[in-house]
Design an enzyme around this catalytic site. Structure first.
Site, mmCIF file in Angstrom:
data_model
loop_
_atom_site.group_PDB
_atom_site.id
_atom_site.type_symbol
_atom_site.label_atom_id
_atom_site.label_comp_id
_atom_site.label_asym_id
_atom_site.label_seq_id
_atom_site.Cartn_x
_atom_site.Cartn_y
_atom_site.Cartn_z
ATOM 1 C CG HIS A 107 65.834 97.442 81.703
ATOM 2 N ND1 HIS A 107 66.940 96.485 82.043
ATOM 3 C CD2 HIS A 107 65.294 96.875 80.658
ATOM 4 C CE1 HIS A 107 67.031 95.706 81.058
ATOM 5 N NE2 HIS A 107 66.198 95.754 80.277
ATOM 6 C CB SER A 151 64.467 91.653 80.671
ATOM 7 O OG SER A 151 64.920 92.938 80.129
ATOM 8 C CG MET A 169 71.592 92.926 72.972
ATOM 9 S SD MET A 169 70.249 94.224 72.311
ATOM 10 C CE MET A 169 69.414 93.378 71.140
ATOM 11 C CB SER A 170 73.461 93.342 79.370
ATOM 12 O OG SER A 170 73.059 92.025 79.448
ATOM 13 C CG HIS A 208 62.463 95.767 74.706
ATOM 14 N ND1 HIS A 208 63.455 94.920 75.266
ATOM 15 C CD2 HIS A 208 61.657 96.690 75.383
ATOM 16 C CE1 HIS A 208 63.612 95.562 76.408
ATOM 17 N NE2 HIS A 208 62.543 96.328 76.629
ATOM 18 C CB ALA A 266 66.143 88.701 78.749
ATOM 19 C CG HIS A 311 71.545 97.708 78.302
ATOM 20 N ND1 HIS A 311 70.709 98.209 79.205
ATOM 21 C CD2 HIS A 311 71.451 96.361 78.342
ATOM 22 C CE1 HIS A 311 69.882 97.271 79.868
ATOM 23 N NE2 HIS A 311 70.378 96.136 79.328
ATOM 24 C CG ASN A 368 64.545 85.638 71.437
ATOM 25 O OD1 ASN A 368 64.679 86.392 72.667
ATOM 26 N ND2 ASN A 368 65.600 85.513 70.718
ATOM 27 C CE1 TYR A 387 69.615 99.218 74.843
ATOM 28 C CE2 TYR A 387 70.909 97.179 74.954
ATOM 29 C CZ TYR A 387 69.583 98.049 75.380
ATOM 30 O OH TYR A 387 68.933 97.580 76.369
ATOM 31 C CD GLU A 388 70.540 102.122 78.574
ATOM 32 O OE1 GLU A 388 69.868 103.031 79.108
ATOM 33 O OE2 GLU A 388 71.075 101.089 79.115
HETATM 34 N N1 HPA Z 1 69.470 88.711 70.961
HETATM 35 C C1 HPA Z 1 69.907 89.602 71.764
HETATM 36 N N2 HPA Z 1 69.513 90.011 73.131
HETATM 37 C C2 HPA Z 1 68.618 89.531 73.372
HETATM 38 C C3 HPA Z 1 67.805 88.569 72.513
HETATM 39 C C4 HPA Z 1 68.501 88.041 71.185
HETATM 40 O O1 HPA Z 1 67.774 87.388 70.636
HETATM 41 N N3 HPA Z 1 66.811 87.913 73.319
HETATM 42 C C5 HPA Z 1 66.848 88.474 74.594
HETATM 43 N N4 HPA Z 1 67.772 89.640 74.561
#
Ligand code: HPA
Length: 267
Positions: A55, A24, A202-203, A238, A107, A77, A226, A79-80
């Site tokens: 994506h 991302s 998460m990747s 997201h 990201a 990922h 963030n 989680y998919e």
């Molecule tokens: N946590 C997990 N994955 C992320 C985050 C987060 O705060 N920000 C962007 N991807």
């Protein structure tokens, strides 16, 4: 492998040397490619069909400067589907086509207030918190991969030098992998901080393990979107990740293009 035949039919003598995974916020990198050929993952046997908004699912083959690259816009990922080996075939294919290095992007959430949204962070090491591995089930001694310096020290130094010479601030730190897809609890964020992590996401970790197993050098960069859950009043989502990533995407991709164009072949 069928995907290799499909790619060589479309690109003839082209031999990519660097494989790139765009997460991302990093999609603008494809704007820097020259002589690019695009192949949808749907036409490549064994490539994943991502299910995540923002994506895409496209392999780009072309040049960044004079560097021949294979850019994967979109990854699978954990989680998919629950499987963490979704990028095994794409990485095997790109290794066989001639890639010696994998450059990953993502990201991530920051665990440091001094590294706010829109910061860029070079990954120095990772924490595999789910303790899942894409190598489970393989046989042979090669599966016992050494993960010391998994994020190649010479490539990190190169990235720092490019950032310095182009005046881009680049943080460096440890990436903690959470399986997702839910964001972390504030307590999990405090745990990751206590464990020495600087960012969460998460990747990336499964692909790093796969790449090291294949003997690829790895470089990885995070775009911070963030502060971690509970560190601010911000509501995580997201959409928020994508919106924040968009703001920094040009600066991120221009740095990335500079870094990749100037990576040397391994000795
Ligand atoms: N946590 C997990 N994955 C992320 C985050 C987060 O705060 N920000 C962007 N991807």
């Amino acid at each position: 492998m069928d995907a290799i035949r499909t790619i060589t039919q479309r690109t003839l003598q082209f031999r990519p040397r660097i494989a790139v995974v765009l997460g991302s916020g990093w999609g603008d990198l494809t704007g820097y490619l020259s002589e690019a050929v695009q192949i949808p993952y749907a036409e490549l046997a064994g490539f994943p069909q991502p299910t995540v908004a923002g994506h895409s699912a496209m392999l780009w083959l072309g040049y960044l400067g004079r560097q021949p690259v294979a850019v994967m816009s979109g990854r699978q990922h954990g989680y998919e589907t629950g499987a963490v080996d979704g990028m095994a075939v794409p990485l095997q294919v790109l290794r066989q086509l001639g890639c010696h290095t994998l450059v990953q992007t993502n990201a991530a959430g920051s665990l440091r207030r001094t590294m706010p949204a829109q910061s860029l962070m070079l990954i120095s090491d990772h924490l595999n918190l789910p303790q899942r591995s894409p190598l489970v089930g393989l046989t042979g001694t090669e599966r016992f991969v050494n993960m010391v310096d998994a994020y190649d020290p010479a490539l990190r130094e190169h990235a720092r030098q490019v950032a310095r010479s182009t005046g881009v601030a680049l943080f460096e730190g440890v990436y903690a992998w959470f399986l997702g897809p839910q964001f972390e609890t504030p307590c999990e964020i405090r745990m990751a901080q206590l464990l020495g992590a600087d960012a969460v996401g998460m990747s990336t970790v499964p692909e790093t393990i796969l790449a090291r197993h294949l003997g690829l050098r790895v470089l990885a960069l995070s775009l911070i979107t963030n502060l971690g859950a509970g560190m601010s009043q911000e509501q995580l989502s997201h959409a928020h990740t994508l919106a924040q990533a968009r703001i920094a995407s040009q600066r991120a991709s221009s740095l990335l293009a500079n870094i990749i164009a100037n990576i040397d072949s391994p000795p």
